[in-house]
Design a protein around this motif. Structure first.
Motif, PDB file in Angstrom:
ATOM      1  N   TYR A  31       0.783  -1.232  -0.087  1.00 54.98           N
ATOM      2  CA  TYR A  31       0.126   0.061  -0.175  1.00 54.98           C
ATOM      3  C   TYR A  31       0.859   1.282  -0.002  1.00 54.98           C
ATOM      4  O   TYR A  31       1.483   1.423   1.026  1.00 54.98           O
ATOM      5  CB  TYR A  31      -1.039   0.007   1.253  1.00 54.98           C
ATOM      6  N   ASP A  32       0.873   2.100  -1.210  1.00 51.93           N
ATOM      7  CA  ASP A  32       1.637   3.284  -1.094  1.00 51.93           C
ATOM      8  C   ASP A  32       0.960   4.013  -2.142  1.00 51.93           C
ATOM      9  O   ASP A  32      -0.413   3.867  -2.574  1.00 51.93           O
ATOM     10  CB  ASP A  32       2.862   3.041  -1.547  1.00 51.93           C
ATOM     11  N   GLU A  33       1.181   5.176  -2.513  1.00 46.24           N
ATOM     12  CA  GLU A  33       0.451   6.271  -3.372  1.00 46.24           C
ATOM     13  C   GLU A  33       0.131   5.484  -4.929  1.00 46.24           C
ATOM     14  O   GLU A  33      -0.961   5.671  -5.265  1.00 46.24           O
ATOM     15  CB  GLU A  33       1.347   7.556  -3.581  1.00 46.24           C
ATOM     16  N   SER A  34       0.938   4.688  -5.348  1.00 49.62           N
ATOM     17  CA  SER A  34       0.856   4.049  -6.597  1.00 49.62           C
ATOM     18  C   SER A  34      -0.386   3.008  -6.602  1.00 49.62           C
ATOM     19  O   SER A  34      -1.329   2.988  -7.311  1.00 49.62           O
ATOM     20  CB  SER A  34       2.258   3.559  -7.210  1.00 49.62           C
ATOM     21  N   TRP A  35      -0.230   2.491  -5.167  1.00 48.32           N
ATOM     22  CA  TRP A  35      -1.427   1.273  -5.030  1.00 48.32           C
ATOM     23  C   TRP A  35      -2.812   1.986  -4.992  1.00 48.32           C
ATOM     24  O   TRP A  35      -3.876   1.410  -5.641  1.00 48.32           O
ATOM     25  CB  TRP A  35      -1.316   0.790  -3.639  1.00 48.32           C
ATOM     26  N   LYS A  36      -3.043   3.330  -4.693  1.00 42.98           N
ATOM     27  CA  LYS A  36      -4.284   3.869  -4.377  1.00 42.98           C
ATOM     28  C   LYS A  36      -4.659   4.152  -5.819  1.00 42.98           C
ATOM     29  O   LYS A  36      -5.947   4.152  -5.949  1.00 42.98           O
ATOM     30  CB  LYS A  36      -4.239   5.302  -3.797  1.00 42.98           C
ATOM     31  N   ASN A  37      -3.857   4.285  -6.922  1.00 42.74           N
ATOM     32  CA  ASN A  37      -4.377   4.467  -8.244  1.00 42.74           C
ATOM     33  C   ASN A  37      -4.601   3.327  -9.093  1.00 42.74           C
ATOM     34  O   ASN A  37      -5.046   3.425 -10.343  1.00 42.74           O
ATOM     35  CB  ASN A  37      -3.316   5.436  -8.815  1.00 42.74           C
TER      36      ASN A  37
END
Length: 887
Positions: free
Chosen positions: A239-245
């Motif tokens: 889970y990181d910023e790229s995961w959110k997208n």
């Protein structure tokens, strides 16, 4: 002879080899000195590239280690350590290199000052250059730089209290965990029963025993597929910023990429709807055998069936374990304060119905109470007003989720809340409950109202809001009953119902206390007197059943024009209704069953909105004003089984019933052949029959009826029909070829008494749901199922195995009975057989499957038992000798 100056060949070869080796040595030394400056320049350039690779790698490592539970790989750390050591050594070489180069002369082939002549420096530079190049290449090959930090088996445990009384359930769960073929394990049960505590214990034990397994525990309350993916991703440090997208599919691929090569256990707590774990990215079919999924749920129907797990029920505690949990929570200080308190604590614990959460919360509220008076008061308040008891408020908030997650149909919620009017732990006939719902207009006017009622009961059972006592009855336990009352008060903002049941009341509330109430339930008390003219303008439901009422004064109904449901059943001393009952013009459900009412007078004609009229077991009711029944044109349900008036005016009353075009459920007793013949003229009325008692059919030898007309029949009694030779069930042409053909699918009880000319009951093969059969005083009966008579039935029926659901069989006074069935049968549900006065019955058709559910109790005379032959000696049975004369 050779010359004295000649050298032997071996010695010459040795000398040449030595000269060649020396040449190479000098050449290498000269090369190191000759290329020193160029190597130093190359070393500086490669060193700069190595530092760039190191910095890039460190940045990646730092980003990974900012995430919880992530640490750099040992290989990466080893490389960084070697790079750090190499940088120090290279810095020293470069520092010394300028001085070494200045010493060079002749283009680098010799030193200006011979005493400093050395080849080692050049060699060191060349070797270090190779090391730097190698480290640079190695650093560029790291695709993964960090991994999940191994969990501490002690520090990572979840706090969990010991689960009293659930040890055997835990052991069963753990056995499933250790079985490779079991992938998904579900724990189901009502809220507060201990499912989450068990899940936490499973988590902790796996953590202690299997450090190499990835453990993922998620609270799944009100979470959809993507929410669950996010929590799995967070546990896997994805889970990181790229995961959110990322899309759901991309997240599933990332989850699958990690889990498919790992041993993992996924624990999902409090699931309310089906979750497609494969779609979420969780590998099940191809993953390692150790990988498992645990989940807990309250909704067996919505979740468990679709996930196809191994399901384990988590149930309320028995009395002993419930008391143990309660006492341990109360503590020795309170229990030791007075000798009476332990027994009072036992009384209090019983009120919690074995629900662990309720036991704990109520016990916590009692820990500071040290006098018997305090305990007595608390017990009284909990019994009388449990929905307001302070110690239970948190429990109700937890249990409310089961109510909130019912299907979004206000009718279903209303049906549950209506159960608040019943006593705690009261066993309710499913039919009675549905009748109340129909009278309350929760169920529509169509014929499917009954089926919809059973559908709603099923939903409430699967949600844990009702408990099934048997196929015909349900129970609402005390905690759930109080939850329903709590919901009524909290949702409506005020208390507009009065419920005080089973409390030993002898008087109803005073007349002035009824104002604003919409529901009053005083069932199961000893109320004898009702108030004069209570102010009950808003009252819709009134439960006065199971009391000691002897008379209802005329003024009692004066202000009850809105009353919809009136239950007066089980008041045996109540012999008449006041004329003022005509005021109840809104009444839709009137229950007078098991009362001493003697007459229904013409004043009841005013109750034209009646939808349910219950007159069961009213032998004293000899007079019903005519025409009265036919005036209730809105009637959907009419129960008149064992109603005394039918023995007096049966034929005319049947004529009135035929006029009820909206009727869809009928129970009736018919005394005499003329009443039966009148009933048989109406196919519509026959299709409404649910229970029928045929008695004294002295002029009837044969009863012929279409099977299709009796599709809703549940109970059939035929009594004292001395001339009846046969009940002929006609299967319509072609019916046996249809997929829906199943005979009497609802018939569950048959009672035959004093029908002296009946020889067999082969038609019972059509009754696939029979649970109770009682046959007595039929001296000519030789067989229950006659092989010779089977040819009269469709071929599809002949091969049917009867009595699969039979629980009780009584055969009394059948002097010529020789056979129940030609072949042994699997009586899968049979609990008891009673055989008395059947001397020619020498065998019981029980096969080895018949004892699977705990054995059969067989009652009969000792002489008959001694002569009984067993077709299968492995049958598990217990004989109970019967000494009284069967007659």
């Amino acid at each position: 002879m050779g010359s004295c100056n000649s050298i032997p060949q071996p010695a010459e070869d040795t000398i040449l080899a030595a000269l060649f080796s020396f040449k190479n040595y000098v050449s290498r030394k000269l090369k190191y000195k000759r290329e020193l400056k160029r190597n130093i320049d190359s070393l500086k350039a490669e060193l700069k590239r190595l530092i760039e690779v190191k910095n890039d790698l460190l940045r990646r490592v730092d980003n990974e280690e900012k995430q919880p539970q992530r640490e750099r790989l040992s290989q990466v750390q080893g490389w960084l350590t070697r790079v750090a050591d190499t940088l120090t050594e290279v810095d020293e070489l470069i520092t010394d290199s300028s001085e070494e180069v200045e010493r060079l002369c002749l283009g680098g082939f010799c030193y200006k000052n011979y005493k400093y002549a050395s080849f080692s420096f050049g060699k060191r530079v060349a070797k270090k250059l190779e090391v730097v190049k190698s480290l640079k290449e190695e650093g560029g090959e790291f695709r993964v730089v960090a991994d999940r930090r191994p969990d501490d088996p002690v520090d990572d445990q979840i706090p969990s209290e010991p689960t009293v009384g659930l040890e055997s359930t835990f052991d069963e769960v753990w056995r499933c965990y250790e079985e490779d073929q079991v992938k998904i394990i579900g724990l189901y049960g009502r809220g507060g029963v201990g499912k989450t505590a068990l899940l936490n214990q499973i988590y902790n034990k796996i953590r202690e025993t299997s450090a190499d397994i990835i453990l993922i525990r998620i609270s799944a309350t009100n979470k959809n597929l993507e929410n669950i993916q996010d929590e799995i991703g967070e546990n896997l440090r994805l889970y990181d910023e790229s995961w959110k997208n990322k899309s759901s599919l991309e997240k599933a691929k990332d989850i699958l990429r990690i889990l498919k090569t790992k041993k993992f256990v996924l624990l999902l707590d409090d699931i309310w709807e089906w979750v497609d774990l494969t779609e979420a990215g969780v590998p099940l079919s191809d993953s390692n055998a150790v990988s498992k999924v645990f989940f807990t749920t309250r909704l067996l129907m919505n979740v468990c069936g679709r996930m196809k797990p191994h399901m384990i029920p988590v149930e309320c505690l028995g009395h002993e374990n419930a008391l143990k949990l309660f006492l341990s929570t109360v503590g020795d200080w309170a229990l030791g304060s007075h000798p009476e308190i332990p027994s009072l604590a036992e009384t209090m614990a019983k009120e919690c119905g074995g629900l662990p959460l309720g036991l704990i919360k109520v016990a916590e509220a009692m820990t500071h109470k040290k006098t018997p008076q305090e305990w007595d008061y608390a017990i009284n308040e909990f019994q009388r007003m449990g929905h307001e008891y302070s110690g239970m408020q948190e429990v109700y908030r937890v249990l409310r989720s089961s109510y909130d997650h019912l299907p979004k149909d206000p009718i279903i919620q209303s049906c549950f809340l209506y159960c608040s009017l019943f006593s705690k732990n009261h066993i309710i006939s499913k039919r009675d409950l549905i009748d109340c719902w129909i009278g309350r207009r929760f169920l529509d006017d169509k014929h499917v109202a009954q089926n919809k009622g059973y559908h709603i009961i099923g939903i409430l059972l699967h949600a844990g809001l009702l408990e099934e006592e048997d196929d015909d009855r349900v129970k609402i336990n005390g905690i759930t009953r109080d939850l329903a009352l709590w919901l009524i008060i909290n949702d409506k903002g005020k208390e507009n119902v009065f419920v005080n049941t089973g409390a030993g009341l002898t008087e109803a509330p005073e007349a002035g206390e009824w104002g604003g109430l919409t529901g009053v339930s005083m069932m199961e008390n000893q109320v004898e007197i009702l108030p004069e003219r209570p102010s009950a303008h808003c009252l819709e439901d009134l439960f006065l059943n199971d009391n000691n009422l002897k008379v209802i004064n005329g003024g009692f109904f004066t202000f009850m024009s809105c009353l919809t449901i009136l239950r007066l059943s089980n008041n045996r001393s109540l012999t008449e209704l006041p004329p003022e009952i005509s005021i109840l013009v809104s009444l839709q459900h009137l229950d007078l069953s098991r009362t001493g009412i003697k007459e229904l007078r013409e004043e009841l004609r005013a109750l034209s909105k009646l939808r349910c009229l219950i007159l069961e077991d009213t032998p004293a009711l000899q007079t019903i004003s005519q025409p009265l029944i036919s005036n209730f044109l809105m009637l959907r349900v009419l129960r008149m089984l064992e109603c005394g008036a039918l023995s007096q005016n049966g034929e005319s009353l049947v004529g009135e019933v035929i006029c009820l075009q909206r009727l869809n459920s009928l129970d009736i007793s018919l005394n005499g052949s003329s009443a039966l013949q009148r009933l048989l003229t109406s196919h519509r009325l026959l299709s409404c029959l649910e229970s029928v008692c045929l008695q004294n059919l002295t002029q009837t030898r044969f009863i012929r009826v279409l099977l299709a007309d009796l599709k809703n029949l549940k109970k059939l009694h035929i009594l004292d029909c001395e001339n009846l030779e046969e009940l002929q069930i006609i299967c319509e042409d072609g019916l046996e070829n249809t997929e829906g053909f199943c005979g009497f699918r609802n018939l569950c009880e048959v009672k035959i008494r004093a029908c002296s000319k009946l020889k067999d009951l082969t038609w019972l093969i059509l009754a696939t749901s029979l649970r109770r059969i009682v046959i007595s005083d039929c001296p000519e009966m030789e067989e229950l199922i006659s092989v010779g008579r089977l040819v009269d039935f469709p071929e599809r029926v002949r091969g049917r195995i009867p009595f699969k659901k039979l629980e009780f069989l009584a055969l009394r006074g059948l002097q010529n009975l020789k056979s129940i069935n030609e072949n042994a049968l699997p009586f899968l549900k049979l609990k008891e057989i009673e055989v008395i006065g059947c001397p020619q019955l020498k065998t019981l058709p029980l096969d080895s499957e018949s004892s699977k559910e705990g054995g059969i109790v067989i009652k009969g005379e000792q002489q008959w038992w001694d002569g009984l032959r067993w077709e299968d000696p492995t049958i598990s049975s217990t004989f109970d000798p019967f000494f009284k004369p069967w007659w």
